[in-house]
Write a protein that holds these residues in place. Structure first.
Motif, PDB file in Angstrom:
ATOM      1  N   UNK A 235      62.329  30.448  -0.432  1.00 44.99           N
ATOM      2  CA  UNK A 235      60.828  30.881   0.467  1.00 44.99           C
ATOM      3  C   UNK A 235      61.206  32.196  -0.874  1.00 44.99           C
ATOM      4  N   UNK A 236      62.057  32.707  -1.472  1.00 43.97           N
ATOM      5  CA  UNK A 236      62.575  33.145  -2.345  1.00 43.97           C
ATOM      6  C   UNK A 236      61.516  33.375  -3.752  1.00 43.97           C
TER       7      UNK A 236
ATOM      8  N   UNK B 238      57.838  35.517  -6.526  1.00 38.11           N
ATOM      9  CA  UNK B 238      56.563  35.255  -7.855  1.00 38.11           C
ATOM     10  C   UNK B 238      54.651  36.079  -7.599  1.00 38.11           C
ATOM     11  N   UNK B 239      55.471  36.231  -6.190  1.00 39.03           N
ATOM     12  CA  UNK B 239      53.851  37.180  -5.718  1.00 39.03           C
ATOM     13  C   UNK B 239      54.661  39.018  -5.834  1.00 39.03           C
ATOM     14  N   UNK B 240      56.040  39.153  -6.163  1.00 41.64           N
ATOM     15  CA  UNK B 240      55.872  40.930  -6.252  1.00 41.64           C
ATOM     16  C   UNK B 240      56.067  40.864  -5.157  1.00 41.64           C
TER      17      UNK B 240
ATOM     18  N   UNK C  57      49.135  39.524   0.441  1.00 38.75           N
ATOM     19  CA  UNK C  57      50.378  38.149   0.468  1.00 38.75           C
ATOM     20  C   UNK C  57      49.043  37.106   0.967  1.00 38.75           C
ATOM     21  N   UNK C  58      49.105  36.168   0.740  1.00 41.72           N
ATOM     22  CA  UNK C  58      49.046  34.574   2.018  1.00 41.72           C
ATOM     23  C   UNK C  58      49.601  33.971   1.809  1.00 41.72           C
ATOM     24  N   UNK C  59      50.330  33.548   2.186  1.00 44.41           N
ATOM     25  CA  UNK C  59      50.735  32.378   1.937  1.00 44.41           C
ATOM     26  C   UNK C  59      51.005  31.251   3.338  1.00 44.41           C
TER      27      UNK C  59
ATOM     28  N   UNK D 147      43.875  41.769  -6.831  1.00 39.35           N
ATOM     29  CA  UNK D 147      44.650  41.931  -7.206  1.00 39.35           C
ATOM     30  C   UNK D 147      46.213  40.924  -6.516  1.00 39.35           C
ATOM     31  N   UNK D 148      45.903  40.794  -4.673  1.00 34.97           N
ATOM     32  CA  UNK D 148      46.495  39.685  -3.731  1.00 34.97           C
ATOM     33  C   UNK D 148      46.860  38.215  -4.574  1.00 34.97           C
TER      34      UNK D 148
END
Length: 242
Positions: A81-82, A87-89, A158-160, A180-181
């Motif tokens: 998760x970290x 990596x996505x900021x 961000x999409x996870x 930019x996302x």
């Protein structure tokens, strides 16, 4: 101060008890604790059993919910998760879509960082468990939706994705992201990872896959060495929208 129904950890010599403050008691081999007495206590203080044994009071953090919250399956590890956060900021200005909620552990971590988190879980029974875990974590910026991520609307930074990913999931994630996302996917197998990479490469820039490996150190009287436990957990692929 501690509120009624709030989750609290009570600790004695390495043992942790995950309890709710308020009505009821906790029975241990060191005596009985009145959980109502927690309402007059503060984190960092001790609360005694009826035998006078002190237990240390701690308010749970996301790492504690990983260890103690009710599970519907195997959640992502905190180290993984970290990696998504790094990596996505991910930051306090971000709106995050999380899909494949499971127990909601990733959403709890994200909720402590991002402005908003919307998490989709297609299995209604899992979504109910997740909702309870989110409430117990005290997060008001996380919304749990019992539904398919492919029906999601809106715009996100961000999409996870942590689910059985198809090409449709990647294409829909791209449509939901702001310019930019970032898209971040967790996949346990290479075959699914290849689906992510092959679909993402024509749509996104900077498509990079990371194998997730981490080893603890083991110390004994004989010496120190890396743990012999399995260190691989899965793959995270990160891609950025143009």
């Amino acid at each position: 101060m501690i509120n009624t129904g709030q989750r609290v950890l009570l600790i004695w010599e390495g043992k942790e008890y995950y309890v709710r403050a308020g009505e009821g008691t906790l029975s241990t081999d060191k005596g009985i604790i009145d959980l109502n007495a927690l309402l007059d206590a503060s984190p960092g203080e001790n609360i005694e059993t009826h035998l006078g044994i002190p237990f240390y009071i701690r308010i749970p953090r996301p790492t504690d919910f990983f260890s103690h919250a009710r599970r519907t399956g195997a959640p992502m590890l905190p180290k993984d998760i970290g990696m998504v956060c790094a990596l996505t900021g991910m930051n306090r200005n971000d709106d995050v879509l999380d899909a494949g909620t499971g127990s909601g552990i990733a959403s709890i971590f994200f909720g402590g960082i991002a402005r908003t988190v919307t998490t989709y879980e297609i299995r209604e029974e899992f979504a109910k468990v997740c909702q309870k875990n989110i409430l117990e974590a005290g997060l008001e910026n996380v919304e749990v939706i019992a539904g398919d991520m492919l029906d999601a609307e809106g715009e996100y930074d961000v999409v996870h994705l942590d689910l059985q990913i198809t090409e449709a999931h990647i294409r829909h994630a791209h449509s939901l992201l702001r310019p930019g996302g970032y898209l971040a996917t967790y996949t346990p197998f290479l075959e699914q990872t290849f689906i992510v990479m092959d679909t993402a490469e024509p749509l996104f820039t900077d498509v990079v896959c990371h194998e997730l490996i981490g080893r603890e150190l083991t110390r004994t009287k004989r010496g120190t060495r890396p743990s012999t436990r399995v260190s691989h957990s899965g793959y995270i692929t990160v891609a950025r929208k143009k």
